[in-house]
Scaffold this motif. Structure first.
Motif, mmCIF file in Angstrom:
data_model
loop_
_atom_site.group_PDB
_atom_site.id
_atom_site.type_symbol
_atom_site.label_atom_id
_atom_site.label_comp_id
_atom_site.label_asym_id
_atom_site.label_seq_id
_atom_site.Cartn_x
_atom_site.Cartn_y
_atom_site.Cartn_z
ATOM 1 N N LYS A 86 30.089 32.149 33.079
ATOM 2 C CA LYS A 86 29.905 31.064 34.073
ATOM 3 C C LYS A 86 30.453 31.491 35.424
ATOM 4 C CE LYS A 86 30.575 27.226 30.929
ATOM 5 N NZ LYS A 86 31.718 26.474 30.433
ATOM 6 N N LEU A 87 31.594 32.166 35.400
ATOM 7 C CA LEU A 87 32.246 32.561 36.649
ATOM 8 C C LEU A 87 31.469 33.644 37.383
ATOM 9 C CD1 LEU A 87 35.969 32.521 35.462
ATOM 10 C CD2 LEU A 87 34.952 31.051 37.211
ATOM 11 N N LYS A 88 30.748 34.460 36.602
ATOM 12 C CA LYS A 88 30.017 35.588 37.216
ATOM 13 C C LYS A 88 28.904 35.122 38.153
ATOM 14 C CE LYS A 88 30.573 39.365 33.915
ATOM 15 N NZ LYS A 88 29.907 40.012 32.790
ATOM 16 N N LYS A 89 28.532 33.842 38.039
ATOM 17 C CA LYS A 89 27.463 33.318 38.913
ATOM 18 C C LYS A 89 27.954 33.163 40.347
ATOM 19 C CE LYS A 89 25.711 30.432 35.276
ATOM 20 N NZ LYS A 89 26.119 29.113 34.831
ATOM 21 N N TYR A 90 29.244 33.194 40.533
ATOM 22 C CA TYR A 90 29.787 32.954 41.871
ATOM 23 C C TYR A 90 30.224 34.265 42.520
ATOM 24 C CZ TYR A 90 29.893 28.199 40.120
ATOM 25 O OH TYR A 90 29.542 26.998 39.584
ATOM 26 N N ASP A 91 30.172 34.242 43.855
ATOM 27 C CA ASP A 91 30.585 35.415 44.618
ATOM 28 C C ASP A 91 32.045 35.224 45.053
ATOM 29 O OD1 ASP A 91 30.694 37.649 46.225
ATOM 30 O OD2 ASP A 91 29.751 36.641 47.943
ATOM 31 N N VAL A 92 32.941 35.264 44.064
ATOM 32 C CA VAL A 92 34.364 35.061 44.351
ATOM 33 C C VAL A 92 35.163 35.916 43.360
ATOM 34 C CG1 VAL A 92 34.384 32.944 42.902
ATOM 35 C CG2 VAL A 92 36.204 33.328 44.548
ATOM 36 N N PRO A 93 36.177 36.631 43.846
ATOM 37 C CA PRO A 93 36.966 37.444 42.913
ATOM 38 C C PRO A 93 37.680 36.574 41.881
ATOM 39 C CG PRO A 93 37.488 37.994 45.207
ATOM 40 C CD PRO A 93 36.653 36.751 45.232
ATOM 41 N N ILE A 94 37.618 37.004 40.635
ATOM 42 C CA ILE A 94 38.276 36.285 39.542
ATOM 43 C C ILE A 94 39.497 37.092 39.101
ATOM 44 C CG2 ILE A 94 38.031 35.401 37.175
ATOM 45 C CD1 ILE A 94 36.298 33.966 39.353
ATOM 46 N N ILE A 95 40.651 36.472 39.219
ATOM 47 C CA ILE A 95 41.900 37.122 38.801
ATOM 48 C C ILE A 95 42.377 36.395 37.543
ATOM 49 C CG2 ILE A 95 44.295 37.581 39.469
ATOM 50 C CD1 ILE A 95 43.204 37.723 42.405
ATOM 51 N N VAL A 96 42.608 37.153 36.481
ATOM 52 C CA VAL A 96 43.019 36.510 35.237
ATOM 53 C C VAL A 96 44.540 36.528 35.139
ATOM 54 C CG1 VAL A 96 42.704 36.373 32.746
ATOM 55 C CG2 VAL A 96 40.882 37.301 34.153
ATOM 56 N N ASN A 97 45.093 35.342 34.976
ATOM 57 C CA ASN A 97 46.548 35.183 34.809
ATOM 58 C C ASN A 97 46.835 35.364 33.317
ATOM 59 O OD1 ASN A 97 48.859 33.110 34.081
ATOM 60 N ND2 ASN A 97 49.148 33.570 36.239
ATOM 61 N N ILE A 98 47.590 36.403 32.974
ATOM 62 C CA ILE A 98 47.803 36.674 31.539
ATOM 63 C C ILE A 98 49.266 36.494 31.131
ATOM 64 C CG2 ILE A 98 45.785 38.179 31.230
ATOM 65 C CD1 ILE A 98 47.637 40.611 31.447
ATOM 66 N N SER A 99 49.422 36.084 29.876
ATOM 67 C CA SER A 99 50.757 35.854 29.298
ATOM 68 C C SER A 99 50.803 36.442 27.903
ATOM 69 C CB SER A 99 51.001 34.359 29.135
ATOM 70 O OG SER A 99 51.567 33.832 30.278
ATOM 71 N N GLY A 100 51.938 37.037 27.547
ATOM 72 C CA GLY A 100 52.077 37.575 26.198
ATOM 73 C C GLY A 100 53.432 37.244 25.615
ATOM 74 N N ASN A 101 53.523 37.310 24.292
ATOM 75 C CA ASN A 101 54.815 37.100 23.628
ATOM 76 C C ASN A 101 55.627 38.385 23.597
ATOM 77 O OD1 ASN A 101 54.241 34.423 23.042
ATOM 78 N ND2 ASN A 101 53.203 34.968 21.139
ATOM 79 N N ALA A 119 38.382 40.823 38.560
ATOM 80 C CA ALA A 119 38.781 41.622 39.732
ATOM 81 C C ALA A 119 40.196 42.160 39.612
ATOM 82 C CB ALA A 119 38.670 40.758 40.989
ATOM 83 N N GLY A 120 41.016 41.512 38.778
ATOM 84 C CA GLY A 120 42.403 41.951 38.654
ATOM 85 C C GLY A 120 43.180 41.011 37.758
ATOM 86 N N PHE A 121 44.469 41.334 37.581
ATOM 87 C CA PHE A 121 45.327 40.522 36.722
ATOM 88 C C PHE A 121 46.533 40.018 37.487
ATOM 89 C CE2 PHE A 121 43.215 43.465 33.807
ATOM 90 C CZ PHE A 121 42.615 42.536 32.968
#
Ligand SMILES: Cc1cc2nc3c(=O)[nH]c(=O)nc-3n(C[C@H](O)[C@H](O)[C@H](O)COP(=O)(O)O)c2cc1C
Length: 303
Positions: A86-101, A119-121
């Motif tokens: 869904k996000l790929k339809k937009y022209d905006v960088p997507i940064i994924v906020n990640i969390s781990g144990n 685009a990054g993390f």
């Protein structure tokens, strides 16, 4: 006038959305043209789905809010299968906020999500609501550095380390993640807080404590952004209580190269777009050609 490149990520404006306050993005697409946002930092994502904390998760406070969501999210498989397309339809960088144990989990997540469309993390080493590790990584320089190193080993994408304000020495944290290879630093995450119901004498939040955000935290955030920007060479992304363009100007003057709008999205879904528009007006009024002209320009001459 507003275009910036942060850690190799090109953005149309320096105004991003802060993780956890804008869903995964598409939830806001009825209100805002997502293409006008600098970058969308999606809700905190973990390897497996998480149900989050039980009981009340949100409490309003004077000039802010407390939250103890506990990282509820559908997990990395669902993100790749349902959300990213869904996000790929937009022209905006997507940064994924990640969390781990664990440190290893951060590495696994980064490797798994290093795909076309991401685009990054942003590393959430600072969430105060997860008992297993989040806060421990975010308050000990060596642990924060270990997370950054592990993620860098597992991805070719830019890595933004997000710092917790719940520390005595924010500069020590910033230097540790920079040395470990972080490409940028974002701050602040929420400040640990609490509210008590005076009728029942019980804590308002199911988790007892939660993270304070909104205008109440802005002076603390601004001070920390200023300290960190003066101590590191990587770009700083400032956030904490930004409601208006003038708030964003303060963060840029303090040394942030970009900003993120968080709690304001709950009050006004157009906030990020309006902050960018207001920044443009501010620059025009002052005859400034580019937003970069503001970065770090706070004038220390008193009087
Ligand atoms: C409801 C809520 C959920 C949040 N979830 C996350 C999250 O998943 N990951 C994260 O790194 N920060 C999360 N944050 C912190 C924000 O991204 C931001 O750092 C903080 O709220 C300060 O900015 P603000 O005062 O503009 O909201 C959350 C904040 C709120 C209010």
């Amino acid at each position: 006038m507003l275009a910036v490149t942060i850690a190799g990520i090109s953005m149309k404006t320096p105004v991003m959305t802060a993780s956890g306050t804008f869903g995964f993005g598409p939830e806001y697409s009825d209100f805002v043209d997502l293409n006008t946002i600098g970058a969308i930092v999606v809700k905190g994502t973990t390897l497996a789905p998480r149900a989050g904390n039980s009981g009340c998760r949100i409490a309003e406070t004077p000039a802010g809010m407390l939250n103890s969501i506990g990282l509820e999210n559908p997990g990395s498989d669902e993100f790749l299968k349902a959300t990213l397309p869904k996000l790929k339809k937009y022209d905006v960088p997507i940064i994924v906020n990640i969390s781990g144990n664990t440190v290893e989990e951060y590495g696994k997540l980064a490797a798994k999500l290093s795909v076309n469309g991401v685009a990054g993390f942003e590393l959430n080493i600072s969430c105060p609501n997860v008992k297993e590790g989040g806060i421990a990584f975010g308050t000990v320089p060596q642990s924060a550095a270990a997370v950054v190193r592990e993620v860098k080993k597992n991805t070719h994408l830019p890595v933004i380390a997000k710092l917790s304000p719940n520390v005595t020495d924010i500069v020590a944290m910033a230097r540790a993640v920079e040395e470990a290879g972080a490409d940028a630093i974002s701050l602040i995450n929420t400040l640990l807080g609490m509210a008590i119901d005076t009728k029942s004498w019980r804590p308002v939040l199911g988790n007892v404590v939660g993270g304070l955000s909104g205008p109440a935290v802005k002076p603390v955030a601004l001070r920390m952004v200023w300290q960190v920007a003066n101590a590191v060479n990587v770009p700083v992304i400032g956030m904490g209580g930004i409601m208006t363009a003038l708030d964003a100007v303060e963060f840029l003057l303090a040394g942030a190269s970009a900003v993120a709008v968080g709690t304001a999205n709950f009050v006004n879904p157009y906030a990020a777009a309006e902050v960018a528009e207001g920044l443009c007006e501010y620059l025009k009024e002052r005859g400034l050609s580019h937003v970069q002209k503001l970065v770090g320009q706070v004038n220390h001459n008193i009087g």
